[in-house]
Each structure stands twice: as C-alpha cells, then as structure tokens.
Enzyme design. Sequence first.
Site, PDB file in Angstrom:
ATOM      1  N   HIS A 337      30.188  31.738  34.798  1.00  0.00           N
ATOM      2  CA  HIS A 337      31.260  30.848  34.359  1.00  0.00           C
ATOM      3  C   HIS A 337      31.525  29.825  35.547  1.00  0.00           C
ATOM      4  O   HIS A 337      31.571  28.609  35.360  1.00  0.00           O
ATOM      5  CB  HIS A 337      32.492  31.772  34.004  1.00  0.00           C
ATOM      6  CG  HIS A 337      33.527  30.702  33.829  1.00  0.00           C
ATOM      7  ND1 HIS A 337      34.069  30.270  32.369  1.00  0.00           N
ATOM      8  CD2 HIS A 337      34.591  30.418  34.661  1.00  0.00           C
ATOM      9  CE1 HIS A 337      35.119  29.680  32.662  1.00  0.00           C
ATOM     10  NE2 HIS A 337      35.256  29.525  33.850  1.00  0.00           N
ATOM     11  N   GLU A 338      31.651  30.532  36.871  1.00  0.00           N
ATOM     12  CA  GLU A 338      32.052  29.729  38.102  1.00  0.00           C
ATOM     13  C   GLU A 338      30.937  28.786  38.175  1.00  0.00           C
ATOM     14  O   GLU A 338      30.906  27.565  38.899  1.00  0.00           O
ATOM     15  CB  GLU A 338      32.493  30.543  39.264  1.00  0.00           C
ATOM     16  CG  GLU A 338      33.637  31.451  39.039  1.00  0.00           C
ATOM     17  CD  GLU A 338      34.787  30.702  38.545  1.00  0.00           C
ATOM     18  OE1 GLU A 338      35.658  31.262  37.857  1.00  0.00           O
ATOM     19  OE2 GLU A 338      35.013  29.351  38.902  1.00  0.00           O
ATOM     20  N   HIS A 341      30.848  25.535  36.461  1.00  0.00           N
ATOM     21  CA  HIS A 341      31.778  24.485  36.939  1.00  0.00           C
ATOM     22  C   HIS A 341      30.843  23.672  38.121  1.00  0.00           C
ATOM     23  O   HIS A 341      31.082  22.516  38.077  1.00  0.00           O
ATOM     24  CB  HIS A 341      33.159  24.938  37.619  1.00  0.00           C
ATOM     25  CG  HIS A 341      34.223  25.619  36.616  1.00  0.00           C
ATOM     26  ND1 HIS A 341      34.680  24.771  35.848  1.00  0.00           N
ATOM     27  CD2 HIS A 341      34.522  26.813  36.711  1.00  0.00           C
ATOM     28  CE1 HIS A 341      35.495  25.485  35.172  1.00  0.00           C
ATOM     29  NE2 HIS A 341      35.479  26.949  35.480  1.00  0.00           N
ATOM     30  N   GLU A 365      35.218  24.455  31.157  1.00  0.00           N
ATOM     31  CA  GLU A 365      35.408  26.033  31.318  1.00  0.00           C
ATOM     32  C   GLU A 365      34.289  26.238  30.396  1.00  0.00           C
ATOM     33  O   GLU A 365      33.708  27.695  30.316  1.00  0.00           O
ATOM     34  CB  GLU A 365      36.718  26.428  30.602  1.00  0.00           C
ATOM     35  CG  GLU A 365      38.069  26.156  31.191  1.00  0.00           C
ATOM     36  CD  GLU A 365      37.749  26.446  32.918  1.00  0.00           C
ATOM     37  OE1 GLU A 365      38.389  25.951  33.614  1.00  0.00           O
ATOM     38  OE2 GLU A 365      37.012  27.503  33.004  1.00  0.00           O
ATOM     39  N   HIS A 467      47.430  32.366  35.873  1.00  0.00           N
ATOM     40  CA  HIS A 467      47.684  31.206  35.614  1.00  0.00           C
ATOM     41  C   HIS A 467      48.886  30.578  35.418  1.00  0.00           C
ATOM     42  O   HIS A 467      49.417  29.398  35.339  1.00  0.00           O
ATOM     43  CB  HIS A 467      46.859  30.700  34.212  1.00  0.00           C
ATOM     44  CG  HIS A 467      45.249  31.102  34.378  1.00  0.00           C
ATOM     45  ND1 HIS A 467      44.930  32.488  34.559  1.00  0.00           N
ATOM     46  CD2 HIS A 467      44.272  30.411  34.451  1.00  0.00           C
ATOM     47  CE1 HIS A 467      43.677  32.403  34.852  1.00  0.00           C
ATOM     48  NE2 HIS A 467      43.223  30.955  34.734  1.00  0.00           N
TER      49      HIS A 467
HETATM   50  C1  LIG Z   1      37.207  32.552  35.550  1.00  0.00           C
HETATM   51  C2  LIG Z   1      38.313  31.970  35.671  1.00  0.00           C
HETATM   52  C3  LIG Z   1      38.491  30.768  36.586  1.00  0.00           C
HETATM   53 SE1  LIG Z   1      38.302  29.202  35.876  1.00  0.00          SE
HETATM   54  C4  LIG Z   1      39.327  31.942  34.535  1.00  0.00           C
HETATM   55  O1  LIG Z   1      40.319  31.954  35.160  1.00  0.00           O
HETATM   56  N1  LIG Z   1      39.145  32.156  33.219  1.00  0.00           N
HETATM   57  C5  LIG Z   1      37.947  32.466  32.461  1.00  0.00           C
HETATM   58  C6  LIG Z   1      38.123  33.084  31.342  1.00  0.00           C
HETATM   59  C7  LIG Z   1      39.832  32.742  30.936  1.00  0.00           C
HETATM   60  C8  LIG Z   1      40.307  32.630  32.266  1.00  0.00           C
HETATM   61  C9  LIG Z   1      41.073  33.943  32.746  1.00  0.00           C
HETATM   62  O2  LIG Z   1      40.558  34.631  33.763  1.00  0.00           O
HETATM   63  O3  LIG Z   1      42.183  34.294  32.332  1.00  0.00           O
HETATM   64 ZN   LIG Z   2      36.689  28.407  34.741  1.00  0.00          ZN
END
Ligand SMILES: C=C(C[SeH])C(=O)N1CCC[C@H]1C(=O)O
Ligand SMILES: [Zn+2]
Length: 584
Positions: A337-338, A341, A365, A467
């Site tokens: 995932h990373e 980016h 994402e 977040h």
């Molecule tokens: C892996 C990351 C860094 Se962009 C992330 O925050 N994600 C990836 C999936 C959803 C979200 C979370 O962990 O809540």
């Molecule tokens: Zn991400």
Amino acid sequence: MAVSYIQYLSERQSARHKRDSEGEWAYASNITEYNLKNKVTIGTQVADEAKQDWLETTKYHWKSFRNLDLRRQFKKYTDLGVAALPTKKFEKYSKTLSEMEKIYATAKLCDFHNSSKCDLYLEPEITHILSTSRDPDELKNVWIEWRKAIGPKVKDMFETYVNLVNEAARLNNFTVGPKVKDMFETEQFHNLWEQIKPLYLQIHAYVRNKLRQKYGDIVSEKGPIPAHLLGNMWAQTWSNIADISLPYPNITSPTVTQEMINQGYTPLKMFQTANDFFVSLNLTAMPGSFWEKSILEKPSDGRELICHASAWDFFDNDVRIKQCTDVTEEDLYTAHHEMGHIEYFLQYASQPVAYREGANSGFHEAVGDVISLSVSTPKHLQKIGLLNQTNLDAAALLNNLYKTGLDKIVFLPFGYLMDLWRWDVFAGKIPKSNWNCKWWELRHDYQGVEPPVDRSEDDFDPAAKYHIIANVPYIRYFVSFVIQFQFHRALCLKAGDYVPDDPNKPLHNCDIYQSTTAGNALGDMLQMGSSKPWPDAMEVLTGQRNMDASGLLEYFKPLQTWLEEENNKNGVFIGWEPTQRVCS
Ligand SMILES: C=C(C[SeH])C(=O)N1CCC[C@H]1C(=O)O
Ligand SMILES: [Zn+2]
C-alpha cells in the site's frame, strides 16, 4: 507573464514543500521538544511565504484565461488550506495537532496479565493483542484502556483544532472545514454504499453467527457485534479473525504470517518483495534514497515516533516510507500500500508541482491496494513461496475470497462513517456535547457494531483513530476500496488473467504479476497526476468516467452467493437490532 509567473510559483512551492517535509519528517520520526519547535517554526514560515505568494497569485484574472492548463494550475494555488490562518493562529494550529499526535504516538498500556508491565505501545504490542488474543476479557480491557489513554486527553485540543480549521476554511471562502475538495458529490458516496450494503449485511450476519458460536452470549443473535472481538482496534477490517470463521475450516495450511516468520522474513525483505512486483510491471524501482532514508521498522534506539505508516514525497527523487513494520501478512499488504504511494510520486514526478498529487485522493490510496489484490491470491502467494498449499481448489479459493472480503467489504461502512461524523462536527451539526454518542450512533447504523461497555460523553472514542487526531481525511479510503476493483478489473483484462464469464479465469484469482501490458497501462494513468479531472484519468485505464461498485460486486459475487446460501441454511438473522449499550 502568467506562464512565467506560474513557473516561478512552482519553483517556490517546490522549495517550500521540501523544507516543510523535512521539518515534519524530523518530528514524525523522532518526537522530541526540539523537533516539535523546529517543525512548528518551519511550518509557520512556509505558511507565511505561501500567504505572500497567494496575495500575488490572486492578482491574476486566471478564471478568464483561455489556456485551460494555466487556469487549472492557478486554481490549485488559490486554496491556501490552513496556511490562510494568521501567523499566530497557524502556529497554534500546528502545535495543537502535534500535541495530539504525540499523545497518540506515545500512549502505553499495562499488560492485562502483568499490571507492572506498562510498556505496551499501539504498534506492535497492542495491535498484536487485538489481532491474536481470543480472550474476550483481555480484548475488552485493551479496547477500553486504549480509548481512556487518548480520548479525554485530546478532547479540548480537538475543539481548538476544529475551530481553527473552520476559521481557515472561511478565509479560503469555504463555508466549513475540510470539505472534500476532490470534485466528489457527497451523494455519490451514499449511492455507492446502498449498492454495497446488501453484501455487507451478509458477511456481517455470517461473522456474528461464527463469533456467537465461539464466544457465546456476549455476542447477541440479532444485535450489533461487540467491537472488541473483531481483530482490529477500530473494527475496520476483520481478517485477523478469519481463522475462527473460514467457510472451509478444514483446509489448513500455515498462515502467510507463519510462513514469513519460518522463512526469516524481515521488514526489509517485505519491501523488497513489494519493489519486485512493481519492477515486474515495468514500473519504476525504488531509488537509492528510498532504501537509505526510509524507516521500515520501529527503531530500537528508544526514541518515540509516529508509527502510523506513511509515504513521503520530498521531490528531487527523495521518496521515503515510515512504517513500524511487523512481520505479518497484514503488514506485507501495508508495505505494498505504502509503496503504491511512492510509485505514484515517481510516476508523476515530471508534472508541474501543482499536479504532483493523485487524480483524486482515492487514487493515491488505491495504487498499492491494486497490487495487493494480485499478491494476496493463492496462486501468487504460492509463486513467491508463502503458501505451500498444494490444492488451490474451489474451497481454498473461497476461503481466500472470504478473507479478502473481511478486509475489503467490511472496511466500507467504516471508511464512509469516519468523515460523515467529521464533516458534521466541522459543520457544527454535532456539538461537542454529543461528539461521542453521535459517533456510536453512526457505528451502529452503518457498521452494526457496538462498544463492549456503555460509553458516555466523558469518553472521546473517535480520537482512538489516528486520522481523527492527525487531520487526515478518510473518505479517500472509501473511494479507494471501490475504485481499486475497477482498476484491478481493467488491469486483469489487459494482462489476460481474467476473462469475463470464464469460470477458469475469475476476477478474484487474477494476478497481474510480470504483465508489462498491465503495468504500462497503469503507468499511463499514474503519470497524469492531477493534470486532468479524475474522470479523465480513470477513463485512460478503465474506459469508465465514474466510480461504481460493479468491479467490487463482480469480484465478490462467488462469496456473496455462498454467504446468502449459508446464512439462509442456518437461519441467520440478517441486519441488527438496536444496541443494548448506553451512551449518555
Ligand atoms: C496505511 C495507511 C496509511 Se495512508 C492508512 O492509514 N490506511 C490504509 C487503509 C485505511 C487506512 C487506515 O489504516 O485506517
Ligand atoms: Zn495510503
């Protein structure tokens, strides 16, 4: 005149971005008072310079430019974000946010089995407990203690942050704080969720029934699922409890995590594995700076840092990941995932600075997750030696599809409700006196989960999620979890590893590994950055100009059919009744 000005502005913006990123990185990778002051000082200087440039930029009548590209670039520079705040207020904003992140990053819990051992961090210790413990009392303890360690401490700071973000929004002529500026219409999300909800209800009902079989009456037959039993601190994905709920439990093979441990995988090898996949697609390999400057596992020098995984673009071919990587299957997909980016950063690097971003934030994402959809197939895992299961028959494939569904289908209501709550907080529709109970109302209504104990407004449970306290928008992940299946379907068609209506080439067993045809098509879309409206970018790869759930629903159709039959056979209640839990 305007053309040379935008070139001048791009160079200044590029230098500012690099300085700001260095300050942010220093603090995020080593939380000290010095690095905090340094980050705030640099960030405030950068914001002041951006304000100065903004005053000059708005003197241009860019809205009347005939050159659409020039108009698009100017438009990108007219929204200052929080940099619009007066200097002292920006400083307050930066300090408040940094303090909330510090509380989150340095929170430690005591061991449920040893109250004198109080050095458990979210990553990796607490995350490991949530994913592996099957002791409901231990899970409830960790769930409650994590929220106690964060929420009450940051609640007032969060109020300060909301007020400052709203003030900045008004200065940018928006009505309230961060509105989704990615050209989405919010009713699109509602329509997508309505399309997907029937599938979610099926997997929710099946999992509740399995959890009830394992844990008994603490899981009600028709009520919401207690959130602490789902393998994840936020109940946002449930694949960590796949082992107690597989459709065909008798197909046993060592888990991918166990295979990784047996084979001596290190975080570095996990990222090398991800890099190999991107290179196999004829995309760009990670540059030397990536391997030199990234932080790919939690440092052992005693420093405290923000462990939440992130990808950083410093420009000048300096790209980095910071991830406290654990040797687990989940973290292998996070590594992809990373790196998705990073690959996007590299692909659009030659665009003007204004366009060095995703076509929309959901695109950014989705890149790495699209690769993980191939990596997580049994045939790919077998190819890279992480699955030594010989028979990849229909039952094994369904087990795997179910496990993927526990991440992808399950995530969608959470990915949606996060910003439903936050947008209403910014809009003043949810007063501070109702922040927590409104959060649990949304968690009940969309996810069908409930807290393991009663909650109150003395708690502030949204802050348990990174977040929320770090000002990272979340609808981007909801968008990603929908469009990644549109991208995957298009790439699989180009790779020839998926043939519609051919049961031997189903979408959910497609692996685009080593397909340069697919890789070149993906690269063509990524190189666009945000130089065109996102429907143009989507059309380049998929031929579609809209987000739709058809890719996701096609991918999971075999699972949906099985779940409907299984739930019907077992007379399982579909949906959930009101929670018995109290929030006051
Ligand atoms: C892996 C990351 C860094 Se962009 C992330 O925050 N994600 C990836 C999936 C959803 C979200 C979370 O962990 O809540
Ligand atoms: Zn991400």
